[in-house]
Design an enzyme around this catalytic site. Structure first.
Site, PDB file in Angstrom:
ATOM      1  N   SER A 146      86.743  29.988  27.683  1.00 55.87           N
ATOM      2  CA  SER A 146      86.576  29.016  28.774  1.00 55.87           C
ATOM      3  C   SER A 146      87.877  28.232  28.889  1.00 55.87           C
ATOM      4  O   SER A 146      88.730  28.282  27.995  1.00 55.87           O
ATOM      5  CB  SER A 146      85.425  28.076  28.398  1.00 55.87           C
ATOM      6  N   TYR A 159      80.216  22.468  23.318  1.00 49.69           N
ATOM      7  CA  TYR A 159      80.696  23.613  24.109  1.00 49.69           C
ATOM      8  C   TYR A 159      82.204  23.775  23.903  1.00 49.69           C
ATOM      9  O   TYR A 159      82.712  24.882  23.704  1.00 49.69           O
ATOM     10  CB  TYR A 159      80.354  23.366  25.579  1.00 49.69           C
TER      11      TYR A 159
HETATM   12  P1  NDP Z   1      74.409  31.752  33.120  1.00 52.13           P
HETATM   13  O1  NDP Z   1      73.697  30.521  32.672  1.00 52.13           O
HETATM   14  O2  NDP Z   1      74.432  32.114  34.562  1.00 52.13           O
HETATM   15  O3  NDP Z   1      73.870  33.031  32.292  1.00 52.13           O
HETATM   16  C1  NDP Z   1      73.829  32.973  30.897  1.00 52.13           C
HETATM   17  C2  NDP Z   1      73.279  34.264  30.347  1.00 52.13           C
HETATM   18  O4  NDP Z   1      73.285  34.158  28.901  1.00 52.13           O
HETATM   19  C3  NDP Z   1      71.837  34.521  30.769  1.00 52.13           C
HETATM   20  O5  NDP Z   1      71.651  35.903  31.004  1.00 52.13           O
HETATM   21  C4  NDP Z   1      71.050  34.089  29.529  1.00 52.13           C
HETATM   22  O6  NDP Z   1      69.844  34.782  29.328  1.00 52.13           O
HETATM   23  C5  NDP Z   1      72.002  34.475  28.405  1.00 52.13           C
HETATM   24  N1  NDP Z   1      71.695  33.777  27.169  1.00 52.13           N
HETATM   25  C6  NDP Z   1      71.712  32.444  26.933  1.00 52.13           C
HETATM   26  N2  NDP Z   1      71.355  32.206  25.663  1.00 52.13           N
HETATM   27  C7  NDP Z   1      71.079  33.420  25.101  1.00 52.13           C
HETATM   28  C8  NDP Z   1      70.645  33.837  23.837  1.00 52.13           C
HETATM   29  N3  NDP Z   1      70.420  32.963  22.842  1.00 52.13           N
HETATM   30  N4  NDP Z   1      70.468  35.162  23.614  1.00 52.13           N
HETATM   31  C9  NDP Z   1      70.700  36.067  24.579  1.00 52.13           C
HETATM   32  N5  NDP Z   1      71.115  35.732  25.817  1.00 52.13           N
HETATM   33  C10 NDP Z   1      71.295  34.418  26.064  1.00 52.13           C
HETATM   34  O7  NDP Z   1      75.885  31.574  32.536  1.00 52.13           O
HETATM   35  P2  NDP Z   1      77.289  32.084  33.105  1.00 52.13           P
HETATM   36  O8  NDP Z   1      77.145  33.448  33.638  1.00 52.13           O
HETATM   37  O9  NDP Z   1      77.863  31.014  33.932  1.00 52.13           O
HETATM   38  O10 NDP Z   1      78.150  32.117  31.749  1.00 52.13           O
HETATM   39  C11 NDP Z   1      78.337  33.302  30.996  1.00 52.13           C
HETATM   40  C12 NDP Z   1      79.405  33.042  29.939  1.00 52.13           C
HETATM   41  O11 NDP Z   1      80.604  32.638  30.590  1.00 52.13           O
HETATM   42  C13 NDP Z   1      79.049  31.923  28.959  1.00 52.13           C
HETATM   43  O12 NDP Z   1      79.562  32.244  27.683  1.00 52.13           O
HETATM   44  C14 NDP Z   1      79.775  30.735  29.531  1.00 52.13           C
HETATM   45  O13 NDP Z   1      80.050  29.759  28.556  1.00 52.13           O
HETATM   46  C15 NDP Z   1      81.037  31.405  30.031  1.00 52.13           C
HETATM   47  N6  NDP Z   1      81.773  30.645  31.015  1.00 52.13           N
HETATM   48  C16 NDP Z   1      81.194  30.334  32.224  1.00 52.13           C
HETATM   49  C17 NDP Z   1      81.934  29.631  33.168  1.00 52.13           C
HETATM   50  C18 NDP Z   1      81.387  29.295  34.496  1.00 52.13           C
HETATM   51  O14 NDP Z   1      82.080  28.565  35.229  1.00 52.13           O
HETATM   52  N7  NDP Z   1      80.211  29.752  34.883  1.00 52.13           N
HETATM   53  C19 NDP Z   1      83.306  29.201  32.877  1.00 52.13           C
HETATM   54  C20 NDP Z   1      83.796  29.573  31.581  1.00 52.13           C
HETATM   55  C21 NDP Z   1      83.039  30.277  30.705  1.00 52.13           C
HETATM   56  P3  NDP Z   1      68.500  34.406  30.174  1.00 52.13           P
HETATM   57  O15 NDP Z   1      68.772  35.019  31.517  1.00 52.13           O
HETATM   58  O16 NDP Z   1      67.432  35.081  29.429  1.00 52.13           O
HETATM   59  O17 NDP Z   1      68.424  32.918  30.187  1.00 52.13           O
END
Ligand code: NDP
Length: 255
Positions: A146, A159
């Site tokens: 990130s 985070y």
């Molecule tokens: P979302 O909240 O849209 O999606 C998160 C996903 O992670 C979901 O599919 C969720 O599953 C899954 N998840 C969460 N906890 C668990 C767990 N314990 N076990 C398995 N799966 C899990 O997030 P983003 O797509 O925005 O983010 C994805 C990654 O990118 C993250 O690591 C985030 O920190 C990183 N990121 C995002 C940014 C952004 O601007 N969006 C910027 C920088 C980094 P479920 O669908 O079942 O809830």
């Protein structure tokens, strides 16, 4: 000559790929030829994502498990072993956000964010790398960092600590596994339009801050991370190791 960006014959596990960035990365890796394994916490949303990928003609399967639960992760890899599925590419993408000033932050909430965003990458990569090393064909690990891998913001201390940790964990993976032809790298997305950020998009002052801090003057889209993921998953990056590549519209490049 090796097809530089071809993932045919490879299997990629993308954690947290039922939606958001993870789904786009799974779709992009599949379009580059990989078989993909979708993951999330809920079986119904994982199945729905697998169906969407199969409708496009992609080779996709799914498995719901909690990436913070070592037993569940081990059971998933054991099940793939039994089915003859070798995971060649791992994208440690699953993550959560939780906003609270540190003086009000409970230890349990700190721990939950650290476990989901950082410790999970260790748990999943360890299972994968053990098998990659035994097979002797190398492999690819892509961790999702990130902008907070580089800089802090108020209210997101765990985070920030986790994503800073992802940068260094990626280097630690390279230190131990590069000799086995495993490339471990990270992607550092800027602010991307997903569910995680909907409240921020809806907040006019935050939205204005994102647009004014970033020379592209806009949020990123999940599919804009695909090119970097395919590169880091492919033979094109065979001598790239321990790096974090920021895909942030130029955010970190400017004052
Ligand atoms: P979302 O909240 O849209 O999606 C998160 C996903 O992670 C979901 O599919 C969720 O599953 C899954 N998840 C969460 N906890 C668990 C767990 N314990 N076990 C398995 N799966 C899990 O997030 P983003 O797509 O925005 O983010 C994805 C990654 O990118 C993250 O690591 C985030 O920190 C990183 N990121 C995002 C940014 C952004 O601007 N969006 C910027 C920088 C980094 P479920 O669908 O079942 O809830």
């Amino acid at each position: 000559m090796t097809k530089l960006f071809d993932l045919s014959g490879r299997t990629a596990l993308v954690t947290g790929s039922a939606r958001g960035i993870g789904y786009s990365l799974a779709e992009g890796l599949a379009a580059a030829g990989a078989g993909v394994i979708v993951n999330g916490t809920k079986a119904d949303t994982v199945d729905a994502a697998v169906s969407r990928l199969r409708e496009q003609g992609f080779d996709a399967r799914g498995r719901a498990f909690d990436v913070t639960d070592e037993q569940s992760v081990a059971a998933a890899f054991a099940a793939w072993d039994a089915e003859g599925i070798d995971v060649d590419i791992v994208v440690n993408n699953a993550g959560i956000q939780f906003r609270k000033p540190m003086l009000e932050l409970a230890l349990a909430d700190w721990q939950r964010v650290i476990d989901t965003n950082l410790t999970s990458a260790f748990i999943v990569a360890k299972e994968a790398a053990r098998r990659m090393i035994a097979r002797g064909r190398g492999g690819k690990i892509i961790n999702i960092g990130s902008l907070t891998s580089e800089g802090a913001r108020a209210t997101v201390a765990p985070y920030t600590a986790a994503k800073g940790g992802i940068k260094m964990l990626t280097r630690a993976m390279s230190a131990e596994w590069a000799v086995h032809d495993i490339q471990a790298n990270a992607i550092g997305p800027g602010y991307i339009l997903t569910d995680m950020n909907q409240a921020l998009v809806d907040n006019a002052s935050f939205d204005a801050w994102v647009k004014s801090s970033n020379p592209s003057q806009r949020w990123g889209k999940p599919e804009e991370l695909v090119g970097t993921a395919v590169y880091l998953a492919s033979p094109a990056s065979s001598y790239v190791n321990g790096q974090i590549i920021y895909v942030d519209g130029g955010w970190l490049a400017v004052l």
